[in-house]
Design a protein around this motif. Structure first.
Motif, PDB file in Angstrom:
ATOM      1  N   MET A  96      -3.188   2.164  -8.015  1.00  0.00           N
ATOM      2  CA  MET A  96      -3.689   0.789  -8.159  1.00  0.00           C
ATOM      3  C   MET A  96      -4.586   0.712  -9.383  1.00  0.00           C
ATOM      4  O   MET A  96      -5.561   1.446  -9.495  1.00  0.00           O
ATOM      5  N   GLY A 111      -2.841   6.933  -8.525  1.00  0.00           N
ATOM      6  CA  GLY A 111      -2.647   7.305  -7.132  1.00  0.00           C
ATOM      7  C   GLY A 111      -2.750   6.125  -6.186  1.00  0.00           C
ATOM      8  O   GLY A 111      -2.741   4.961  -6.596  1.00  0.00           O
ATOM      9  N   ASP A 112      -2.866   6.431  -4.898  1.00  0.00           N
ATOM     10  CA  ASP A 112      -2.890   5.404  -3.865  1.00  0.00           C
ATOM     11  C   ASP A 112      -4.303   4.994  -3.467  1.00  0.00           C
ATOM     12  O   ASP A 112      -4.471   4.012  -2.736  1.00  0.00           O
ATOM     13  N   GLU A 113      -5.325   5.737  -3.932  1.00  0.00           N
ATOM     14  CA  GLU A 113      -6.687   5.430  -3.548  1.00  0.00           C
ATOM     15  C   GLU A 113      -7.359   4.593  -4.626  1.00  0.00           C
ATOM     16  O   GLU A 113      -7.595   5.065  -5.735  1.00  0.00           O
ATOM     17  N   SER A 114      -7.652   3.341  -4.294  1.00  0.00           N
ATOM     18  CA  SER A 114      -8.320   2.477  -5.262  1.00  0.00           C
ATOM     19  C   SER A 114      -9.692   3.020  -5.580  1.00  0.00           C
ATOM     20  O   SER A 114     -10.244   3.850  -4.841  1.00  0.00           O
TER      21      SER A 114
END
Length: 202
Positions: free
Chosen positions: A1, A175-178
């Protein structure tokens, strides 16, 4: 993100942080901007700066400041003067300072020749300090604002500041972690560490 802007709540909180003791002396240049001796002096050809940063294993970060900016002063005196922050940025980033109202020539990533002032206008930079984090490479199809992988407007404390630079360096945007989730996790880990408790892994 991809992080383009921090939330308005975080920005408001940053601008509301009061000045406290423990300030260190800082150098002010002829342009009225606060200086760090580890800032890079370049021709402000952003594509070249990105390439040179990448060649040295670092990421280009552009910071806009202006003369008389109390939040810029706060950032220099309380964050950029911190040895841990200084070392991390020197190890992982090439930092180039821009003057919000400056007249030095800038070559945008899309090839347009600007001044610092007109670059700020083109990229929608209104607050100082304002950090722009550039990608590892550009192809000339986007200007710097649209090519940037993130921006940080406002003066934040050490924890938020260092967490964002770490998240950028570790390619958290891919990645998937904002960043907001990453930052919240880092805060909890620091609290747990300070209390001598085991850090939760989930």
């Amino acid at each position: 993100m991809i992080l383009k802007h921090l939330t308005p709540i975080l920005l408001a909180a940053a601008l509301a942080i009061p000045f406290t003791g423990g300030l260190r002396a800082s150098t002010i240049g002829d342009d009225g901007l606060h200086k760090q001796d580890w800032f890079s002096l370049t021709f402000k050809d952003i594509s070249d700066d990105i390439a040179e940063a990448e060649a040295s294993g670092k990421r280009l970060a552009i910071v806009f400041e202006q003369s008389g900016c109390v939040y810029c002063e706060k950032m220099h005196e309380t964050v950029l003067s911190d040895p841990e922050v200084t070392q991390y940025l020197k190890d992982h980033f090439v930092v180039v300072q821009y003057n919000l109202y400056g007249d030095e020539e800038v070559i945008d990533t899309d090839g347009e020749v600007l001044t610092e002032k007109t670059a700020a206008e083109k990229w929608g930079v209104m607050f100082t300090p304002n950090w722009m984090f550039m990608p590892e490479s550009v192809d000339g199809s986007l200007d710097a604002s649209n090519a940037a992988i993130g921006q940080m407007p406002g003066a934040f404390g050490k924890g938020t500041f260092l967490d964002l630079f770490t998240w950028i360096h570790e390619k958290g945007n891919e990645g998937d972690e904002s960043f907001q989730r990453y930052h919240a996790r880092m805060i909890q880990e620091r609290i747990a560490s300070a209390n001598g408790q085991p850090v939760a892994t989930d």
